[in-house]
Design a protein around this motif. Structure first.
Motif, short mmCIF file in Angstrom:
data_model
loop_
_atom_site.label_atom_id
_atom_site.label_comp_id
_atom_site.label_asym_id
_atom_site.label_seq_id
_atom_site.Cartn_x
_atom_site.Cartn_y
_atom_site.Cartn_z
N UNK A 82 3.28 16.94 -3.40
CA UNK A 82 2.37 15.89 -3.88
C UNK A 82 2.46 14.63 -3.03
N UNK A 83 3.19 14.67 -1.94
CA UNK A 83 3.44 13.45 -1.17
C UNK A 83 2.16 12.87 -0.57
N UNK A 84 1.22 13.74 -0.25
CA UNK A 84 -0.01 13.23 0.38
C UNK A 84 -0.76 12.31 -0.57
N UNK A 85 -1.13 12.80 -1.76
CA UNK A 85 -1.77 11.83 -2.67
C UNK A 85 -0.84 10.67 -3.04
N UNK A 86 0.44 10.92 -3.17
CA UNK A 86 1.35 9.86 -3.65
C UNK A 86 1.36 8.65 -2.71
N UNK A 87 1.45 8.92 -1.42
CA UNK A 87 1.60 7.80 -0.48
C UNK A 87 0.33 6.95 -0.37
N UNK A 88 -0.82 7.56 -0.61
CA UNK A 88 -2.05 6.76 -0.56
C UNK A 88 -2.41 6.20 -1.93
N UNK A 89 -1.98 6.89 -2.98
CA UNK A 89 -2.15 6.35 -4.34
C UNK A 89 -1.54 4.95 -4.43
N UNK A 90 -0.45 4.75 -3.70
CA UNK A 90 0.18 3.44 -3.67
C UNK A 90 -0.84 2.35 -3.31
N UNK A 91 -1.71 2.65 -2.36
CA UNK A 91 -2.73 1.67 -1.94
C UNK A 91 -3.83 1.54 -3.00
N UNK A 92 -4.23 2.70 -3.52
CA UNK A 92 -5.35 2.74 -4.45
C UNK A 92 -5.00 2.01 -5.74
N UNK A 93 -3.73 2.17 -6.18
CA UNK A 93 -3.33 1.55 -7.44
C UNK A 93 -3.88 2.31 -8.63
N UNK A 94 -3.97 1.64 -9.77
CA UNK A 94 -4.31 2.36 -10.99
C UNK A 94 -5.42 1.63 -11.75
N UNK A 95 -5.92 2.32 -12.76
CA UNK A 95 -6.76 1.66 -13.77
C UNK A 95 -5.93 1.75 -15.06
#
Ligand SMILES: Cc1ncc(C[n+]2csc(CCOP(=O)(O)OP(=O)(O)O)c2C)c(N)n1
Lengths: 591, 195
Positions: A82-95
Motif C-alpha cells: 500500500x506504500x504507493x497510495x500511502x506516500x501520496x495520500x500524505x499530500x492529498x490529506x483527508x476529508x
C-alpha cells in the motif's frame, strides 16, 4: 465504568468505533487480522476484506473523501503493497479522518521479514502514534482521528504483535456522533499533478512543523518523574518492559513518535544524569535524538532484531540477569507448525514430489511444505512472487534440466497473482503455475476473499471464478484437478511441466478446518499388511505415527483424506469399515 | 490489602485449548479485583506448534510477559512441553503437569526420542510438582474435550480466587450448552489437586 480485558486488536477496533468510524477495509495479516474481524461486528461500520492492502487503503481514501471517518488495517509487509497510495495520500490529506493501522511483527512470529515500519511515517511525512497497551490503543486511535481532521493528514498508528495479542484492562466509552461531511471539489488539494503536488508538498512540510509543535504539548508525550540518576525514553510495549526493569528511573513516555518532541526531549535529558532509549528493532528514535546532540545509550545495549522483553532489557543495560543455570531447550524435539491432517496441500505436494520440480513458492499454509520430509519449496519471497519468479527463471532457460513450477494459494492469487499471470501470457512464458485453491485464506485463520462467495459480514456475494480469470488473462492451458486424487493430479502436472507453453493448474479442494467440512471417516492400518517401509510417514501427516514399528493412524486426528492410503504400496491403509483389496494395488509414490 | 503478584505460564501444543484456559484464568483474576495482563502468540500456533500463554496478575502490572525465573505456576497441558519453559521456573514455582504425551513429528517419524527425564529436570528447579491425568478424568466425566477445564480446576485450587468467581467466569465465557460439563470438569480438577 467497569474495566474489561481486551486484546490490543479488540481495543483498536473498539476505539475506532467510538471515534465514529464508518468504513474499515483491510487485507488479513498476522498480527493485525482481528481488528477488522472485530470492527465488522458493529452495524454502524461498513467493513470489507479487500483483495490486497493497496485496494484497502484506496477504498479508505475514497471513504474519507466521501466525508466518513475511515480505517485501513494491515500487517507491516502489507504497507509495502500500500506504500504507493500511502506516500501520496500524505499530500492529498483527508476529508473525513483517516487512520492507517499497521502491525509490525518483531521476532517474526508469523512473518517473512522483520522490517520496522516506523520509517514509513518519516518517509511519507505522516504523524505516527504508538500505544503500549490496550487502553492506550483505544485512546490513541480516538485521538488519531482528531489529529487527522485538525491537521488534514492521514495518521499512522503502529502496533506490534505483543500489543495486538496481549489482553489488558480497558475502560470503554460511547460512540461519538460524527456527521458525514460534503465532498467539495478542490483539484489543487486532491489531484496530484506535478504543479499541484509541489504546492501540497509545501503544505506537508509546514504541516510537519505544526505537528512537531503539537508533539511537544500533547499529553501522549509525558515525563514521569523519578530518580535523577537515570532517564529512559521509550514507546510502545518496550515502555512496559523498561518500566518493570527500571522502577525508580525517570521516564519520557512517548505516545506520538513522529514527529518527535525535540524540546521536550532536550529538557528531559537536562534533568537526568544519563539517558537510555529503549525501543524494539531499529534505532528509529535514538538516531533522531542523537542528531539533536543529546547523548543517549540505545542500540549499543539492545539488539536491532527480535522482540524485547524485560530480561533482554535488564541484561542489555548491564543489570544482572536473575537466571540460575540456563536450560538448553534447543535440543528438545521441536514442534514446527505443520500442514494439518486432511490438508489438500499435502495431496498436491505428494503428487508433485516424485516429479522433483524446483518449487517457487509463495506465502500461505502451503509454505509449510518447505519442511522435511516434504521439502517442497525452493524459494519464497513475498505474496504473489511465485508467478514472476517462476516466469523469470524459466524465461532464461534455467529449468532445462530440472523443471520448475510456481505455487500459490487462492487468496494470494487474488491478492497479487493476476498481474503475474498476465505477464506470463504477454511475455511468452513457458512456465507452469499451480493455484492451490482451498477456498479460504487459511494461514491467517480462514478469512473470506473474492472467490469464496461471502463478505466479511457473512453476506452472500459474487464469487469470482479463478479459472475464468486466468483464461481471460490470456492463458489457454488451464486445468482443474482434485489434489486428493494423487495419480490424476500427478499426470496433469507431469504433462504441463513438459509442455513449452504457459499453463495454470488449479488444485481445488476446500480446507477442512477453516471451511468447516464435515469430518470424513478415518483410515486404519491393517498391521498384517504393513511392511514398516515408512512411505506413508514421508507425507508428514500429524495423524500418522509408528507404534511398535508399524504405521499407526490416530483416528481422532485423521480427517479421512486418504492420501496415506494412496502412497502405501501394500494396500495396508484402508478406510475404517472397509476391507483391504484382495491383491495390493501398486503404490503411486516411488520411494 | 495489596494484591500479591502472580505469574502463570500455560503451555502446550496448538489446538489443546490452552489459549481459552488462559482467558478463563485472566478473567477470574479481573473479577477478583486484580490488574491483569495476558499475552499469547497466535498465527502459526494453530498448526500443531508449541503454544504458550503468559498470565500476570497483581496490584499493578507493566510487562505482559513473565520474566525468567519468576513463574509462580507453570501449567503444562502436555508432559514434555514444560521442559521448553524451565528458564521461567525457580524454587517458588509450582509445576502442574498433565500426564499426556503428544509426540512431536520428529519423534513420530522415528528420528528423535521423546524425553524420558522430564520430572528429573523439573525437580532441579522446584520441589513443588503435581502430575495429573486430566484427560482420563475428563473421559470419566463424559468427554475428553473438557480436559482443559480439568486443568484450570487443578490450578484454581492453588489460586487466591473463590469458587463462585470461577463459576461466574465460566458462565460468561462458555456456551450455555457446554457450561455444565465444563463446571463438572472444573470441580474434578479442584478435587484432583487435593487441596
Ligand atoms: C503483503 C502481505 N499481506 C498479508 C500477509 C499475511 N498472509 C500470509 S499468508 C496469507 C494468506 C494466504 O492465503 P492463501 O494464499 O489462500 O493460502 P492458504 O493459507 O489458504 O493455504 C496472508 C494473508 C503477508 N504475508 N503479506
Amino acid at each position: 465504568m467497569k474495566k474489561v480485558l481486551l486484546t490490543g486488536n479488540e481495543a483498536v477496533a473498539r476505539g475506532a468505533w467510538e471515534a465514529g468510524v464508518g468504513f474499515a477495509a483491510a487485507y488479513p495479516g498476522t498480527p493485525s487480522t482481528e481488528i477488522t474481524e472485530t470492527i465488522a461486528q458493529y452495524d454502524e461500520v461498513k467493513a470489507e476484506w479487500a483483495p490486497n492492502e493497496k485496494v484497502a487503503l484506496e477504498s479508505a481514501i475514497g471513504a474519507s473523501l466521501g466525508g466518513v471517518r475511515a480505517l485501513a488495517c494491515m500487517k507491516h509487509v502489507g504497507l509495502n503493497v500500500a506504500a504507493d497510495p500511502f506516500c501520496t495520500l500524505s499530500y492529498v490529506g483527508v476529508n473525513g479522518g483517516l487512520v492507517l493501522l499497521c502491525a509490525d511483527d518483531p521476532s517474526m512470529h508469523s512473518s517473512q521479514n522483520e522490517q520496522d515500519n516506523r520509517y514509513y511515517a518519516r518517509l511519507a511525512k505522516v504523524p505516527m502514534l504508538e500505544p503500549s497497551d490496550s487502553q492506550e490503543a483505544l485512546d490513541l486511535i480516538k485521538l488519531a482521528y482528531e489529529i487527522s481532521e485538525a491537521f488534514d493528514t492521514p495518521v499512522m498508528v503502529r502496533v506490534t504483535t505483543r500489543v495486538s495479542h496481549s489482553r489488558t484492562l480497558v475502560s470503554m466509552g460511547r460512540r461519538k456522533a460524527v456527521k458525514q461531511k460534503e465532498f467539495v471539489r478542490n483539484p489543487q488539494k486532491y489531484v496530484m499533478v506535478p504543479a499541484f503536488a509541489r504546492m501540497r508538498h509545501r503544505f506537508v512540510v509546514e504541516r510537519m512543523g505544526r505537528l512537531a509543535q503539537y508533539s511537544e504539548t500533547t499529553p501522549m508525550n509525558t515525563i514521569i518523574k523519578g530518580s535523577r540518576n537515570l532517564g529512559v525514553i521509550s514507546a510502545g510495549v518496550a515502555f512496559q518492559y523498561a518500566r518493570e526493569v527500571f522502577p525508580d528511573a525517570s521516564f519520557l513516555k512517548l505516545g506520538m513518535t513522529h514527529p518527535l518532541p525535540e524540546k521536550l526531549i532536550k529538557k528531559f535529558a537536562r534533568g537526568v544524569d544519563k539517558v537510555f532509549v529503549v525501543e524494539e528493532l531499529e534505532p528509529f528514535m535514538e538516531d533522531q535524538i542523537k542528531a539533536l546532540g543529546v547523548a543517549v545509550t540505545g542500540k549499543a545495549a539492545l539488539p536491532v532484531m527480535d522482540e524485547l522483553n524485560p530480561d533482554v532489557v535488564r541484561e542489555g543495560f548491564g543489570k544482572k540477569r536473575k537466571r540460575h543455570p540456563v536450560e538448553d531447550t534447543s535440543k528438545l524435539p521441536q514442534r514446527p507448525p505443520n500442514l494439518c491432517a486432511g490438508c489438500p496441500h499435502r495431496g498436491f505436494y505428494t503428487a508433485a514430489k516424485p516429479l522433483k520440480p524446483i518449487v517457487f513458492g509463495d506465502i500461505g499454509c502451503y509454505t509449510l511444505g518447505v519442511l522435511p520430509p516434504l521439502s517442497m519449496h525452493d524459494a519464497c519471497v513475498c505474496m504473489g512472487a511465485s508467478i514472476g519468479v517462476s516466469h523469470g527463471y524459466s524465461r532464461v532457460g534455467a529449468d532445462k534440466k530440472q523443471k520448475s513450477i510456481g505455487v500459490l494459494g487462492d487468496s494470494t492469487f487474488l491478492h497479487s497473482g493476476l498481474t503475474g499471470v498476465l505477464n506470463m501470457a504477454y511475455n511468452k512464458g513457458v512456465n507452469t503455475v499451480a493455484v492451490l485453491d482451498n477456498r479460504t485464506t487459511a494461514m491467517t485463520g480462514g478469512q473470506q476473499h473474492p472467490a469464496t462467495g461471502f463478505t466479511i459480514k457473512g453476506e452472500p456475494t459474487k464469487a469470482v471464478d479463478i479459472a475464468a480469470v486466468v483464461k481471460a488473462l490470456g492463458i489457454e492451458r488451464v486445468f482443474v484437478v482434485d489434489p486428493f486424487k494423487i495419480k490424476e493430479t500427478r499426470a496433469v502436472l507431469k504433462r504441463e511441466l513438459e509442455i513449452e507453453e504457459p499453463s495454470v493448474i488449479i488444485s481445488s479442494a476446500p480446507c477442512p478446518l477453516m471451511t468447516r467440512q464435515k469430518k470424513k471417516t478415518p483410515f486404519v492400518v491393517h498391521e498384517d499388511l504393513c511392511t514398516e517401509c515408512g512411505s506413508c510417514l514421508r507425507i508428514n501427516c500429524p495423524a500418522l505415527t509408528r507404534r511398535g514399528g508399524k504405521a499407526f493412524v490416530n483416528n481422532f486426528l485423521c480427517n479421512g483424506c486418504g492420501v496415506c492410503a494412496q502412497v502405501c504400496g501394500f494396500g495396508a491403509i484402508v478406510r475404517e469399515g472397509e476391507q483391504p483389496a484382495a491383491r495390493p494395488k501398486k503404490a503411486v509414490a516411488k520411494k | 490489602m495489596a494484591k500479591e503478584d502472580c505469574n502463570i505460564l500455560i503451555v502446550g501444543v496448538g489446538g489443546q485449548g490452552n489459549i481459552l484456559a488462559g482467558k478463563v484464568i485472566s478473567q477470574a483474576f479481573v473479577a477478583a479485583g486484580y490488574d491483569v495482563k495476558q499475552s499469547e502468540v497466535h498465527g502459526m500456533a494453530q498448526r500443531g506448534g508449541a503454544v504458550s500463554a503468559h498470565v500476570r496478575a497483581g496490584e499493578k502490572i507493566y510487562s505482559p510477559l513473565v520474566p525468567e525465573t519468576s513463574a509462580h505456576y507453570i501449567l503444562s497441558f502436555e508432559y514434555m512441553e514444560i521442559l521448553r519453559y524451565l528458564n521461567y521456573a525457580g524454587p517458588q514455582t509450582t509445576a502442574l503437569i498433565n500426564d499426556l504425551r503428544v509426540d512431536p513429528p520428529s519423534v513420530a517419524s522415528g528420528g528423535m526420542k521423546y524425553p524420558d527425564d522430564t520430572l528429573d529436570r523439573v525437580k532441579q528447579k522446584t520441589k513443588n510438582i503435581l502430575v495429573v491425568d486430566a484427560n482420563k478424568v475428563a473421559r470419566e466425566i463424559g468427554t475428553e474435550r473438557v480436559f482443559n477445564s480439568v486443568l484450570v480446576g487443578v490450578l484454581a485450587a492453588y489460586l487466591p480466587i473463590k469458587k463462585n468467581i470461577w463459576v461466574k467466569v465460566y458462565k460468561e465465557l462458555v456456551k450455555e450448552s457446554l457450561l455444565d460439563i465444563n463446571l463438572k470438569a472444573l470441580d474434578a480438577g479442584l478435587a484432583l489437586a487435593g487441596r
